[in-house]
Design an enzyme around this catalytic site. Structure first.
Site, PDB file in Angstrom:
ATOM      1  N   LEU A  63       0.847  -1.184   0.000  1.00  0.00           N
ATOM      2  CA  LEU A  63       0.000   0.000   0.000  1.00  0.00           C
ATOM      3  C   LEU A  63       0.884   1.236   0.000  1.00  0.00           C
ATOM      4  O   LEU A  63       1.952   1.247   0.615  1.00  0.00           O
ATOM      5  CB  LEU A  63      -0.907   0.036   1.245  1.00  0.00           C
ATOM      6  CG  LEU A  63      -1.941  -1.084   1.413  1.00  0.00           C
ATOM      7  CD1 LEU A  63      -2.704  -0.896   2.716  1.00  0.00           C
ATOM      8  CD2 LEU A  63      -2.896  -1.136   0.229  1.00  0.00           C
ATOM      9  N   ASP A  64       0.433   2.297  -0.667  1.00  0.00           N
ATOM     10  CA  ASP A  64       1.156   3.566  -0.650  1.00  0.00           C
ATOM     11  C   ASP A  64       1.189   4.131   0.768  1.00  0.00           C
ATOM     12  O   ASP A  64       0.372   3.759   1.621  1.00  0.00           O
ATOM     13  CB  ASP A  64       0.474   4.581  -1.572  1.00  0.00           C
ATOM     14  CG  ASP A  64       0.498   4.161  -3.030  1.00  0.00           C
ATOM     15  OD1 ASP A  64       1.360   3.347  -3.401  1.00  0.00           O
ATOM     16  OD2 ASP A  64      -0.359   4.652  -3.794  1.00  0.00           O
ATOM     17  N   ARG A  65       2.084   5.057   0.980  1.00  0.00           N
ATOM     18  CA  ARG A  65       2.282   5.652   2.300  1.00  0.00           C
ATOM     19  C   ARG A  65       0.973   6.160   2.923  1.00  0.00           C
ATOM     20  O   ARG A  65       0.705   5.943   4.103  1.00  0.00           O
ATOM     21  CB  ARG A  65       3.278   6.799   2.186  1.00  0.00           C
ATOM     22  CG  ARG A  65       3.490   7.565   3.494  1.00  0.00           C
ATOM     23  CD  ARG A  65       4.528   8.649   3.345  1.00  0.00           C
ATOM     24  NE  ARG A  65       4.796   9.290   4.624  1.00  0.00           N
ATOM     25  CZ  ARG A  65       5.996   9.646   5.044  1.00  0.00           C
ATOM     26  NH1 ARG A  65       7.050   9.448   4.283  1.00  0.00           N
ATOM     27  NH2 ARG A  65       6.154  10.216   6.227  1.00  0.00           N
TER      28      ARG A  65
END
Length: 303
Positions: free
Chosen positions: A145-147
């Site tokens: 998952l992205d930040r």
């Protein structure tokens, strides 16, 4: 936190398999590979004392098995991931057993260390969690998952579960559902089939590129149409991925004129004023890497 004064106990797992008719005649390696054991894991077991035994005796992996044989696997892990500093980074455990964890990742949390992010990542928090228990842990994050994307992630707790879960991921047998808020009123449903590539001149940003891009397919349907207090229109959307390209949902929704709320990378104006993109890993469905039992988890979005 983890130093010479602290006694770290090994992570040990024992697996026993009663060989049935369908597996009789197969070599040990063929049997283990069918269960999801990777070449790397099998090599490690060969180097472990009594790592692989057949009917209580040490065995070569090219030995063929008979019906009613008992194949035993002894997994021992005594070291943690090098370079990951244990640090008290917050996350919520949704599920945990001896083989895996499902966690709810908050926003503003990278999943692994990188330049400028040495001790503020999910990996640091998980390392801290296990260090507090004096248990070695190699960080194995199965889905990414992205930040600033929130929601559910799978972490393997040892090499065997890691290999099996990674195989499920590669074979697209881990079913992921995302929820998002998108600008405007989206169609009731749709499929976005548009290849994605790195944007020229950027190390981070991606774009739809029909010449150089890799295949990317996103299915969506609209859960509801809503409007903000100041009259701006937006939609609650559920999305399913056929592929897993970097920033896929963010790029695809932007490409059809419905960028995600708060996604300042692809919509710098940020008319809704959110602090991060409204994208959430809502549910995961997959098979347990050891028991084969079907597992399903969901977590409501924080907005």
């Amino acid at each position: 936190l983890v130093g010479s004064e602290m006694c770290i106990r090994d992570r040990i797992r024992e697996f026993n398999y009663n060989i049935g008719t369908e597996s009789a005649g197969k070599t040990i390696e063929e049997f283990l590979r069918r269960l999801g054991y990777s070449h790397h894991v099998i090599v490690g077991l060969k180097r472990t004392e009594n790592g692989i035994c057949l009917n209580g005796l040490w065995a070569y992996t090219n030995q063929r098995m008979k019906e009613h044989d008992i194949l035993s696997v002894h997994l021992e892990e005594s070291e943690s991931s090098p370079g990951i500093i244990p640090a008290p980074v917050a996350f919520e455990i949704v599920y945990e057993d001896e083989d895996l964890m499902v966690i709810d990742k908050p926003a503003d949390t990278p999943i692994h260390p990188s330049q400028g992010n040495y001790d503020n990542t999910l990996a640091n928090g998980v390392a801290y969690y296990f260090a507090q228990q004096n248990i070695p842990y190699v960080y194995r994050c199965i889905n990414r998952l992205d930040r600033d994307t929130t929601g559910l992630l799978i972490l393997a707790k040892h090499g065997i579960s890691g290999a099996a879960l990674s195989a499920q991921m590669m074979e697209r047998r881990i079913h992921r559902t995302y929820h998002a808020l998108a600008e405007g009123h989206t169609p009731s449903e749709g499929t976005i089939d548009a290849p994605i590539a790195r944007k020229e001149g950027s190390t981070i940003e991606r774009c739809v590129d029909f010449t150089h891009g890799e295949t990317a397919i996103t299915h969506y349907h609209t859960l509801s149409h809503e409007s903000s207090k100041n009259g701006l229109l937006y939609s609650r959307v559920e999305l399913h991925l056929e592929t897993g390209r970097t920033h896929q949902i963010r790029v695809h929704m932007h490409s059809i004129g419905h960028p995600l709320l708060g996604d300042t990378l692809y919509r710098p104006e940020n008319p809704f004023g959110l602090e991060h993109q409204a994208l959430h890993s809502y549910s995961l469905e997959f098979l347990h890497p050891v028991t084969g039992k079907k597992l399903y988890f969901s977590k409501q979005e924080p907005w």
